[in-house]
Design an enzyme around this catalytic site. Structure first.
Site, PDB file in Angstrom:
ATOM      1  N   LEU A  88       0.928   7.536   2.663  1.00  0.00           N
ATOM      2  CA  LEU A  88       1.030   8.888   2.116  1.00  0.00           C
ATOM      3  C   LEU A  88       0.877   9.917   3.227  1.00  0.00           C
ATOM      4  CD1 LEU A  88      -1.132   8.496  -1.132  1.00  0.00           C
ATOM      5  CD2 LEU A  88       1.306   8.063  -0.795  1.00  0.00           C
ATOM      6  N   ARG A 118      -5.499  -5.104   6.365  1.00  0.00           N
ATOM      7  CA  ARG A 118      -4.814  -5.884   5.344  1.00  0.00           C
ATOM      8  C   ARG A 118      -4.291  -7.223   5.849  1.00  0.00           C
ATOM      9  NH1 ARG A 118      -1.588  -0.810   2.475  1.00  0.00           N
ATOM     10  NH2 ARG A 118      -3.449   0.045   1.446  1.00  0.00           N
ATOM     11  N   ARG A 153       0.125  -1.671   8.950  1.00  0.00           N
ATOM     12  CA  ARG A 153      -0.283  -0.325   8.525  1.00  0.00           C
ATOM     13  C   ARG A 153      -1.689  -0.363   7.945  1.00  0.00           C
ATOM     14  NH1 ARG A 153      -0.572   2.438   3.804  1.00  0.00           N
ATOM     15  NH2 ARG A 153       0.577   0.900   2.578  1.00  0.00           N
ATOM     16  N   LEU A 194       7.556  11.306  -1.444  1.00  0.00           N
ATOM     17  CA  LEU A 194       6.738  12.263  -0.706  1.00  0.00           C
ATOM     18  C   LEU A 194       7.450  12.813   0.518  1.00  0.00           C
ATOM     19  CD1 LEU A 194       3.146  10.744  -0.888  1.00  0.00           C
ATOM     20  CD2 LEU A 194       4.066  12.716  -2.098  1.00  0.00           C
TER      21      LEU A 194
END
Length: 661
Positions: free
Chosen positions: A465, A333, A459, A46
């Protein structure tokens, strides 16, 4: 150890206007001059595809290098759950500031304010760009784009395309890239691997690449070089990364002067299919989006061997909902991963290995089923009908993920709860860059996961993305002008220049050295040994004694690798084992630096959890007085690294103990 303070070059002024003012005042390159400037982009995910397409559209001459046979195979394709943007489509209180705040807090106050606010600010442009490209985002009944929640937030800001968001976004960026290839403004070099950068007079001026089909070494000049080569999670051997993902490009740049930022910051993803045996070469991620509708639990009874469907509700411990009622199953997370490890270590794990927890969709399938029944005018539907209706809703949202789980495990998650356990996923560390995304080597830039800049020590989901496309489409095309405006008088430098000759010679000698060892051990033997050390001593939990042992052990493995590795074949041919050997050699050096960095940081923050530094209830305990800085490591020599610091200052956010309760 150095006390040198790094200059991040963040513009002065009010946070909300820094980027706007920067864009309005940054030096520009005249369109006619752009045609004479060559830019090398390494990596075509990306970040790389979006940067290359945008720069070519602006008029620059661009070369793109990727080791896959097509940019469509970049690891960005594996991202499943979504991409964040502060559009507030749900009218639930989202804003640029809230996305900025959630990202800083999610990263445990170890990210740079200026970069993070810019990321939040440009996030809204990304969605418009991708919709214009035809990316098929999910939509509500009325046609508006749909959103779902991800960990660490209390709003719905994640745009998605079922469970294949990364693939669809990459196809959009790939289409933009291929348009430029077709127009002749981008020259694509597939099946090429960058093996060194070339510096001339203190500036990065090109790369040495190897044609992976023929084995031929090539020299390529560029006025600037962009590294868009992803993360280094495969240092752990088992990770959710594609098997080809590696650190070689970034590591070669590091050894040529680019500082490495926060290498010990590794993200452990809580929602992965557990390890099934020593035969595995990688792990499979189940998207964080599943935590929207899946409830995580373990049996209240230790070592419970009953089937999950036989365990009644009052004998289940929904431990995330119990410990973190404000966020429940959608905690960040790192928090969810440590909580799962704690439950399994305490004897409450499930499955044959007892190193897994359940992710159960039955509750929300029934909830959705009741809503569907009402919509269809069904009166007093039975439980089976409700479940079937709910199953249809869940299938529409996550069907491909459920199918993937069933293919891998042989179990139907519509009928039996998924079994999940944390695994290495993303790396927040990377090459240190300033506000312009330039490394400490002038002319050498790092974008996306290859740099350290936007996520701090952890993160938040759906932000990878966002960062990759933000860097490629909307940040780098502006910031690179500041550097290239002073390069318009620099003529193309011949690749016969001494610096290119010497760099190619060094690469060739290293490849020949690997082939000449002719030892008794395979490359995977060394990679697996390194991976186990990293997971055990520098994974979800670290401590001083373990890290000191790991550093010595990794140095020992390095010596053994260079004396006993066996790589067959020749350098001048297609030789995947030689590719892998070079990458593992770099992982061995990186693994050492990761442990050095973790040992130096005497605190816990985000994904970096030193067991000596935790609160009474087992949460990460930061030391803001002594460690509110970015660790930027300079390569000095084999096994020698020098620390530089970028002090972190928070003028717009009050630093506090991170809480999701």
């Amino acid at each position: 150890m150095s006390n040198k303070i790094l200059d991040a070059k963040v513009p002065e002024g009010v946070l909300e206007t820094k980027w706007t003012k920067y864009r309005s005042t940054v030096p520009l390159v005249n369109p006619s001059n752009k045609r004479n400037i060559e830019i090398i982009v390494v990596g075509s995910g990306l970040a790389g595809s979006s940067a290359a397409a945008t720069l070519a559209e602006l008029g620059y001459k661009v070369k793109v290098f990727c080791f896959q046979d097509s940019p469509r195979r970049a690891h960005s394709i594996a991202a499943q759950g979504g991409i964040n943007a502060a559009k507030n489509y749900q009218n639930d209180g989202d804003s640029t500031y809230r996305l900025f705040y959630d990202t800083i807090k999610g990263g445990d106050y170890r990210a740079r304010e200026g970069n993070v606010y810019r990321l939040a600010e440009v996030s809204t442009y990304i969605i418009d760009q991708c919709v214009a490209q035809g990316v098929p985002f999910a939509r509500e009944y009325g046609g508006l784009l749909s959103n779902r929640s991800f960990g660490g937030t209390q709003v719905q800001r994640t745009f998605y395309a079922a469970g294949q968001t990364g693939q669809q976004l990459l196809l959009g960026a790939y289409s933009a890239l291929e348009r430029q290839v077709g127009m002749g403004t981008v020259k694509m070099h597939a099946r090429h691997e960058m093996l060194d950068v070339v510096n001339i007079d203190g500036k990065c001026r090109g790369i040495i690449a190897r044609d992976l089909v023929t084995g031929k070494l090539e020299r390529h000049f560029g006025h600037a070089v962009l590294l868009c080569t992803g993360g280094y999670g495969n240092v752990f051997f088992l990770s959710t990364n594609a098997m080809g993902s590696n650190v070689t490009a970034a590591w070669k740049a590091h050894k040529k002067g680019a500082f490495f930022g926060n290498p010990c910051y590794t993200q452990i993803h809580p929602t992965c299919i557990p390890v099934s045996g020593d035969h595995q070469s990688k792990l499979t991620l189940m998207s964080e989006s599943l935590r929207n509708d899946g409830r995580i639990w373990v049996p209240i009874k230790q070592n419970d061997t009953r089937k999950p469907t036989d365990i009644p509700e009052n004998e289940r411990d929904y431990y995330l909902e119990r410990r973190y009622p404000a966020f429940g199953n959608l905690v960040p997370r790192d928090v969810a991963s440590r909580a799962a490890k704690e439950r399994c270590d305490a004897g409450y794990g499930v499955g044959a290995s007892k190193m897994a927890v359940y992710l159960d969709f039955s509750f929300n399938m029934d909830r959705y089923g009741k809503v569907e029944a009402t919509k269809r005018g069904l009166v007093d539907p039975d439980a089976k009908t409700i479940r079937e209706l709910g199953k249809e809703v869940v299938k529409e949202k996550y069907g491909n993920l459920f199918d993937m789980y069933k293919q891998i495990t042989g179990e139907d998650p519509y009928e039996i709860p998924m079994r999940i356990y944390p695994a290495v996923h993303y790396t927040m560390g990377g090459l240190w860059v300033d506000y312009n995304l330039m490394t400490t080597v002038p002319g050498l830039y790092a974008l996306g996961e290859a740099n350290f800049s936007d996520h701090g020590a952890n993160r938040l989901g759906a932000s990878a993305l966002m960062q990759g496309l933000a860097d490629g489409y909307f940040v780098l095309p502006y910031t690179i002008g500041s550097y290239l405006s002073n390069e318009i008088r620099t003529q193309s430098i011949s690749t016969d220049h001494e610096a290119f000759v010497e760099a190619e010679k060094a690469v060739k000698e290293r490849l020949e050295k690997i082939l000449s060892i002719k030892g008794s051990k395979t490359v995977d033997y060394f990679h697996k040994r390194l991976g186990k050390i990293m997971w055990d001593k520098c994974g979800m939990a670290r401590d001083k004694e373990g890290l000191e042992w790991a550093i010595k052990e990794i140095q020992s493995i390095q010596r053994e690798f260079w004396s006993d590795v066996r790589v067959l074949g020749d350098a001048n041919e297609f030789n995947p084992e030689l590719e892998k050997a070079g990458r593992v050699a770099d992982f061995l050096e990186l693994g050492e630096l990761m442990c050095v960095d973790a040992l130096n940081r005497n605190e816990s923050c985000g994904g970096h959890f030193r067991t000596e530094y935790q609160t009474e209830d087992g949460e990460a305990l930061r030391d803001d007085e002594n460690f509110a800085f970015v660790s930027a490591w300079e390569y000095k020599d084999a096994n020698q690294f020098e620390l530089h610091k970028e002090e972190l200052h928070y003028e717009n956010i009050k630093i506090a103990q991170r809480s999701y309760k």
